[in-house]
Design a protein around this motif. Structure first.
Motif, short mmCIF file in Angstrom:
data_model
loop_
_atom_site.label_atom_id
_atom_site.label_comp_id
_atom_site.label_asym_id
_atom_site.label_seq_id
_atom_site.Cartn_x
_atom_site.Cartn_y
_atom_site.Cartn_z
N ASN A 1 3.55 6.00 -9.28
CA ASN A 1 2.85 6.23 -8.03
C ASN A 1 3.76 6.89 -7.00
O ASN A 1 4.99 6.83 -7.11
CB ASN A 1 2.31 4.92 -7.45
CG ASN A 1 1.19 4.34 -8.29
OD1 ASN A 1 0.55 5.05 -9.06
ND2 ASN A 1 0.94 3.05 -8.13
N SER A 2 3.17 7.49 -6.00
CA SER A 2 3.94 8.11 -4.94
C SER A 2 4.61 7.04 -4.08
O SER A 2 4.20 5.86 -4.10
CB SER A 2 3.03 8.96 -4.06
OG SER A 2 2.11 8.13 -3.35
N ALA B 1 2.01 5.51 -1.84
CA ALA B 1 1.15 4.52 -2.48
C ALA B 1 1.89 3.21 -2.70
O ALA B 1 1.32 2.12 -2.52
CB ALA B 1 0.61 5.05 -3.80
N ASN B 2 3.15 3.28 -3.09
CA ASN B 2 3.92 2.06 -3.30
C ASN B 2 4.17 1.34 -1.97
O ASN B 2 4.21 0.11 -1.92
CB ASN B 2 5.24 2.37 -3.99
CG ASN B 2 5.05 2.55 -5.49
OD1 ASN B 2 4.11 2.03 -6.08
ND2 ASN B 2 5.94 3.32 -6.11
N TYR C 1 -2.63 3.73 -1.69
CA TYR C 1 -2.49 2.70 -2.74
C TYR C 1 -3.81 2.41 -3.42
O TYR C 1 -3.89 2.31 -4.65
CB TYR C 1 -1.90 1.42 -2.14
CG TYR C 1 -2.04 0.23 -3.04
CD1 TYR C 1 -1.37 0.17 -4.26
CD2 TYR C 1 -2.86 -0.85 -2.69
CE1 TYR C 1 -1.50 -0.92 -5.11
CE2 TYR C 1 -2.99 -1.94 -3.53
CZ TYR C 1 -2.31 -1.98 -4.74
OH TYR C 1 -2.46 -3.05 -5.57
N THR D 1 -4.97 4.24 -6.38
CA THR D 1 -4.24 4.06 -7.64
C THR D 1 -4.63 2.80 -8.40
O THR D 1 -4.21 2.63 -9.55
CB THR D 1 -2.72 4.01 -7.38
OG1 THR D 1 -2.38 2.78 -6.70
CG2 THR D 1 -2.28 5.19 -6.53
#
Length: 459
Positions: free
Chosen positions: A50-51, A54-55, A145, A148
């Motif tokens: 994930n980017s 997103a994390n 997030y 995802t």
């Protein structure tokens, strides 16, 4: 008065907040001695694929305690108790048919801050009055997030159906004018305290559970964090009042409790607070927990009528042996012998007039231990010294015995409720025995009528 639209079963210091040690001296914000912070738990929903945005959103989701209401997979369907009926959480996975897959970031922001979905108004069980203060950066990360997470392409098992006119969601627009936002930022705070204010008031939305409601069922800002009823639970006073709140807790005590859900001989998280620890606060960084603790020490102290009876340490029981505290198996023979004596005594007298101690040994000791120290390594809760058994109002303890409690982690055994198996008189007897024997109180006079009242109010 029970809150009309509260409450997301998230932050409640449960029924177990208690007395604390003296406050740790702080300088330049907060600092603790080395190696005193309990270990944090790594985020299970961080992924290298994930980017970074997103994390970061995965962490925001933990601080906002999304899983407590929407389940670990965000599929929804969790019942949220209100006096007007259950309101069920929704699917917030990126399903385009049943979730938020069609949301733009602008709609996502509107839902969080104003409780407005694309086609309808949300009920304030979704704590948008608190999320109203979320930053654009955190909302963008959270939105990234949720793109995802795994899609759950089905509706929740149950959905909300309230009677007329409560099913007219547009009525919430008028409610919002009065009650959103739920809090205001204070001046004069340090940078650490400002971060703590943001976490406590907005992301973790502590006030949703811990603040009483006003006539419109919004948060009563004059009694902010001073405690409120919460279904079968009561979210106690977490202002820094020495007698009725957490004024005697140190910042380190608060951090430890939020990280682990327990403080030795003082507190054990159960019910909604257990969910908050399990899904949210145990994952927070040391810096964020310290910030929350620092802020909670400077909110206005409010004294309530549910004060803590000071503990008399000399009256607390000592472990039966050094090992029995940690190995309940060693107590099997003791309990078997005690139960045989109890049965023989009842048979000989022709009556089932078990003493309070007998009732405790029969129904409680196999988990909490004959001496109350239980088996902490197996997550059976020690009850010695807990504040929930030392409050002047015994309602919280009665509620736990009557309805049971869930521990802070999935591996913790769930305590059963005894309202169906024991009479009010028997529950009152156990309550009095626990308060005197394991709370160190000189006496306790809980009656069957008290138990009947609590069960009726919380059923």
């Amino acid at each position: 008065m029970k809150p009309l639209f509260a409450v997301m079963p998230a932050l409640s210091f449960s029924v177990v907040i208690g007395f604390g040690a003296s406050t740790v001296a702080m300088a330049a914000g907060v600092s603790f001695q080395e190696n005193t912070l309990p270990s944090s738990t790594s985020l299970p929903n961080i992924s290298p694929t994930n980017s970074a945005l997103a994390n970061r959103g995965a962490y925001v989701a933990r601080t906002a305690d999304c899983m407590a209401c929407h389940r670990d997979d965000y599929s929804g369907g969790v019942p949220i108790e209100t006096p007007i009926g259950n309101i069920y959480s929704t699917n917030i996975t990126p399903s385009t048919r049943y979730g938020i897959g069609n949301y733009t970031e602008a709609y996502f922001k509107k839902a969080l801050r104003k409780g407005r979905a694309p086609n309808h108004q949300l009920y304030p069980t979704m704590p948008y009055p608190s999320y109203h203060g979320m930053t654009d950066e955190d909302i963008s990360a959270l939105f990234a997030y949720f793109q995802t997470v795994a899609i759950v392409d089905k509706p929740p098992e149950k959905t909300t159906h309230l009677p007329f006119p409560l099913n007219i969601r547009s009525l919430m627009l008028a409610w919002n004018v009065i009650n959103v936002p739920s809090t205001e930022n204070r001046s004069g705070l340090t940078e650490t305290q400002q971060r703590g204010e943001y976490l406590v008031n907005n992301l973790e939305h502590c006030g949703t559970c811990h603040t009483p409601r006003n006539l419109t069922q919004g948060l009563d800002k004059d009694r902010y964090l001073s405690g409120a009823p919460l279904g079968k639970w009561f979210a106690p006073n977490i202002t820094p009042d020495n007698d009725t709140g957490i004024g005697l807790w140190s910042e380190m005590d608060i951090v430890t409790y939020l990280r682990t859900g327990t403080l030795n001989k003082r507190a054990y998280a159960g019910g909604p607070m257990a969910e908050a620890v399990a899904h949210s606060t145990r994952y927070l960084t040391d810096e964020d927990l310290i910030a929350m603790a620092d802020y909670l020490k400077v909110v206005p102290a409010i004294k309530t009528d549910d004060y803590l009876i000071p503990v008399n340490v000399s009256r607390l029981p000592q472990p039966v042996s050094n090992s029995i505290t940690y190995d309940l198996l060693e107590q099997k023979d003791y309990l078997a012998h005690a139960k045989t004596n109890i049965a023989n005594s009842s048979n000989n007298s022709g009556l089932n007039s078990n003493s309070p101690k007998d009732l405790y040994l029969i129904h409680c000791a196999s988990c909490h231990g004959v001496d109350g120290y239980a088996q902490p390594d197996a997550r059976y809760a020690s009850i010695v010294g807990l504040s929930s058994i030392r409050r002047v109002k015994p309602d919280a303890l009665i509620g736990v015995i009557a309805f049971g409690a869930k521990g802070a982690f999935n591996t913790a055994p769930k305590m059963p409720g005894f309202s169906k198996d024991l009479s009010p008189r028997q529950i009152a007897s156990i309550t009095n025995h626990v308060r005197v024997t394991f709370g160190g109180l000189p006496s306790s006079d809980v009656s069957a009528a008290d138990v009947t009242r609590v069960i009726k109010e919380k059923s």
